[in-house]
Design a protein around this motif. Structure first.
Motif, PDB file in Angstrom:
ATOM      1  N   ALA A 110     -82.648 -48.607  77.757  1.00  0.00           N
ATOM      2  CA  ALA A 110     -82.515 -47.495  76.785  1.00  0.00           C
ATOM      3  C   ALA A 110     -82.526 -46.023  77.265  1.00  0.00           C
ATOM      4  N   ILE A 111     -81.793 -45.207  76.895  1.00  0.00           N
ATOM      5  CA  ILE A 111     -81.665 -43.674  77.543  1.00  0.00           C
ATOM      6  C   ILE A 111     -81.709 -42.703  76.334  1.00  0.00           C
ATOM      7  N   CYS A 112     -82.317 -41.490  76.553  1.00  0.00           N
ATOM      8  CA  CYS A 112     -82.459 -40.438  75.790  1.00  0.00           C
ATOM      9  C   CYS A 112     -83.249 -40.925  74.515  1.00  0.00           C
ATOM     10  N   HIS A 113     -82.720 -40.860  73.241  1.00  0.00           N
ATOM     11  CA  HIS A 113     -83.348 -40.993  71.988  1.00  0.00           C
ATOM     12  C   HIS A 113     -83.200 -42.503  71.665  1.00  0.00           C
ATOM     13  N   GLY A 114     -82.372 -43.442  72.434  1.00  0.00           N
ATOM     14  CA  GLY A 114     -82.574 -44.931  72.494  1.00  0.00           C
ATOM     15  C   GLY A 114     -83.863 -45.573  72.032  1.00  0.00           C
ATOM     16  N   PRO A 115     -84.848 -45.202  72.801  1.00  0.00           N
ATOM     17  CA  PRO A 115     -86.274 -45.703  72.643  1.00  0.00           C
ATOM     18  C   PRO A 115     -86.563 -45.615  71.044  1.00  0.00           C
ATOM     19  N   TRP A 116     -86.058 -44.768  70.384  1.00  0.00           N
ATOM     20  CA  TRP A 116     -86.461 -44.872  68.838  1.00  0.00           C
ATOM     21  C   TRP A 116     -86.356 -46.195  68.149  1.00  0.00           C
ATOM     22  N   ILE A 117     -85.268 -46.820  68.539  1.00  0.00           N
ATOM     23  CA  ILE A 117     -84.962 -48.187  68.192  1.00  0.00           C
ATOM     24  C   ILE A 117     -85.996 -49.078  68.632  1.00  0.00           C
ATOM     25  N   LEU A 118     -86.565 -49.113  69.818  1.00  0.00           N
ATOM     26  CA  LEU A 118     -87.389 -49.971  70.309  1.00  0.00           C
ATOM     27  C   LEU A 118     -88.790 -49.517  69.849  1.00  0.00           C
ATOM     28  N   ILE A 119     -89.040 -48.527  69.237  1.00  0.00           N
ATOM     29  CA  ILE A 119     -90.612 -48.313  68.406  1.00  0.00           C
ATOM     30  C   ILE A 119     -90.400 -48.971  67.267  1.00  0.00           C
ATOM     31  N   ASN A 120     -89.339 -48.892  66.346  1.00  0.00           N
ATOM     32  CA  ASN A 120     -89.276 -49.314  64.989  1.00  0.00           C
ATOM     33  C   ASN A 120     -89.158 -51.069  65.325  1.00  0.00           C
TER      34      ASN A 120
END
Length: 187
Positions: A110-120
């Protein structure tokens, strides 16, 4: 590049508003390393990129999310951008799909803002990660150990900050996929 990923299949989960280079560069490098790469989106129509400051090209989707099966893939890659992960983190099917990769011990990038998905998706607690700096506090609040580095690898999870980090990100993602299953999972 060597064909070290021959026989490996990688899913790239994205929707409208992904940062163009954060999908196109990893896709090209994964394919160059021998992987088969499928772009997966909430529906099968093309998805439109965000190219730094304006809308970019439309990319073909290989499979709709409803047709994608985690068992068919060896790894998952989540490009950033702002709109793309903000939309996907509110999509229960995308979160379930993402979570299944962690449950199966498969590599995820996951790159950039991609980790937002991982948080949710609920998979970041206790993990060492990086991201675009503006979401560092979001990751910390979700229990991740955030650091400002071009790439961070934590047991099959590869994260990077921005397009400038793509070379390091792609190199580590290819390495993790080449190693295969990561059974000692945190999530």
């Amino acid at each position: 590049m060597t064909q070290q990923l021959n026989g490996k299949r990688v899913a790239i989960l994205a929707t409208d508003g992904f940062e163009e280079s954060e999908l196109s560069v990893p896709k090209a490098k994964l394919e160059s390393a021998g992987a088969t790469v499928h772009v997966i989106a909430p529906d099968a129509k093309g998805i439109r990129a965000w190219a730094s400051t304006d809308w970019g090209d439309t990319y073909d989707v290989d499979k709709a999310l409803s047709e994608a099966n985690v068992a068919d893939y060896h790894a998952l890659m989540l490009p950033g951008g702002l709109f793309n992960p903000d939309t996907l983190r509110q999509n229960d099917d995308a979160l379930r799909f993402t979570r299944h990769f962690f449950e199966a011990g498969k590599p995820v990038g996951a790159i950039c803002h991609g980790p937002w998905i991982l948080i949710n998706a609920g998979v970041v607690e206790g993990r060492s990660m990086t991201s675009y700096p503006s979401i560092s506090q979001d990751l910390k609040n979700a229990g991740a150990h955030w650091s400002d580095q071009e790439v961070v690898v934590d047991n099959g999870l590869v994260t990077s900050r921005k397009p400038d980090d793509l070379d390091a990100f792609c190199s580590k993602l290819i390495e993790e996929i080449g190693e295969g299953r990561h059974s000692d999972q945190h999530a």
